[in-house]
Design a protein around this motif. Structure first.
Motif, short mmCIF file in Angstrom:
data_model
loop_
_atom_site.label_atom_id
_atom_site.label_comp_id
_atom_site.label_asym_id
_atom_site.label_seq_id
_atom_site.Cartn_x
_atom_site.Cartn_y
_atom_site.Cartn_z
N TYR A 49 0.84 -1.20 -0.12
CA TYR A 49 0.25 0.00 -0.11
C TYR A 49 0.72 1.15 -0.08
N ALA A 50 2.24 1.04 -0.12
CA ALA A 50 2.84 2.47 -0.07
C ALA A 50 2.84 3.33 -1.21
N ASP A 51 2.21 2.95 -2.37
CA ASP A 51 2.02 3.91 -3.49
C ASP A 51 0.72 4.72 -2.96
N LEU A 52 -0.09 4.37 -2.23
CA LEU A 52 -1.05 5.29 -1.74
C LEU A 52 -0.78 6.58 -1.12
N ALA A 53 0.61 6.45 -0.23
CA ALA A 53 0.73 7.78 0.28
C ALA A 53 1.76 8.55 -0.45
N GLU A 54 2.22 7.79 -1.68
CA GLU A 54 3.23 8.60 -2.77
C GLU A 54 2.49 9.64 -3.39
N PRO A 55 3.26 10.57 -3.76
CA PRO A 55 2.88 11.86 -4.92
C PRO A 55 2.29 10.98 -6.10
N SER A 56 1.08 11.31 -6.69
CA SER A 56 0.76 10.60 -8.06
C SER A 56 0.89 11.64 -9.12
N PRO A 57 1.11 10.93 -10.25
CA PRO A 57 1.12 11.92 -11.33
C PRO A 57 -0.38 12.93 -11.50
N ASP A 58 -1.36 12.14 -11.00
CA ASP A 58 -2.51 12.78 -11.11
C ASP A 58 -2.97 12.91 -9.87
N PRO A 59 -3.16 14.18 -9.16
CA PRO A 59 -3.00 14.53 -7.63
C PRO A 59 -4.37 13.86 -7.27
N LEU A 60 -5.51 13.89 -8.06
CA LEU A 60 -6.69 13.58 -7.62
C LEU A 60 -7.03 11.99 -7.71
N ARG A 61 -6.16 11.03 -8.02
CA ARG A 61 -6.36 9.86 -8.20
C ARG A 61 -6.96 8.96 -7.07
N TRP A 62 -6.11 9.30 -6.03
CA TRP A 62 -6.60 8.33 -4.47
C TRP A 62 -7.55 9.62 -3.92
N VAL A 63 -8.41 9.14 -3.15
CA VAL A 63 -9.42 9.87 -2.34
C VAL A 63 -9.76 8.94 -1.19
N ILE A 64 -9.80 9.68 0.02
CA ILE A 64 -10.49 8.95 1.09
C ILE A 64 -11.98 9.21 1.33
N TRP A 65 -12.77 8.21 0.90
CA TRP A 65 -14.22 8.19 0.75
C TRP A 65 -14.65 7.86 2.15
N ASN A 66 -15.24 8.76 3.03
CA ASN A 66 -16.03 8.45 4.18
C ASN A 66 -17.54 7.89 3.92
N THR A 67 -17.65 6.73 3.83
CA THR A 67 -19.06 6.27 3.82
C THR A 67 -19.64 5.95 5.46
N THR A 68 -20.80 5.58 5.25
CA THR A 68 -21.46 5.14 6.54
C THR A 68 -21.31 3.80 6.64
N PRO A 69 -20.42 3.35 7.61
CA PRO A 69 -20.14 3.72 8.96
C PRO A 69 -18.44 3.86 8.67
#
Length: 76
Positions: A11-31
C-alpha cells in the motif's frame, strides 16, 4: 526511500505523490472510511482493519483529499 516503500508494503503507493493528484481519495461512507481509486472508479479494498487505519493515516498525512460524497464518476 526506505525498505517499506521499496516493494515490501503493498500500500506504499497510496501515500506517494501521484502524477494525477486526485487519483486517490479517502471516501467517508457510513460507517467507515475507505480508499477510492478515481482512475478505475472503484474502492480499493483493504480487508485488514489495522492495515486500513495505517494506510488512511499515511494518506491523510500526505494530504490526500477526503470526501463524504461519492468521489468517482458516474457508472454507465
Amino acid at each position: 526511500m526506505n525498505a517499506r516503500t521499496e516493494g515490501t508494503d503493498p500500500y506504499a503507493d497510496l501515500a506517494e505523490p501521484s502524477p494525477d493528484p486526485l487519483r486517490w481519495v479517502i471516501w467517508n461512507t457510513t460507517p467507515e472510511a475507505m480508499v477510492f481509486d478515481r482512475d478505475v472508479n472503484c474502492p480499493w479494498l483493504i480487508d485488514d482493519e489495522a492495515t486500513l487505519r495505517e494506510v488512511l493515516g499515511r494518506m491523510r498525512a500526505a494530504g490526500v483529499p477526503e470526501s463524504d460524497g461519492y468521489p468517482g464518476r458516474r457508472c454507465s
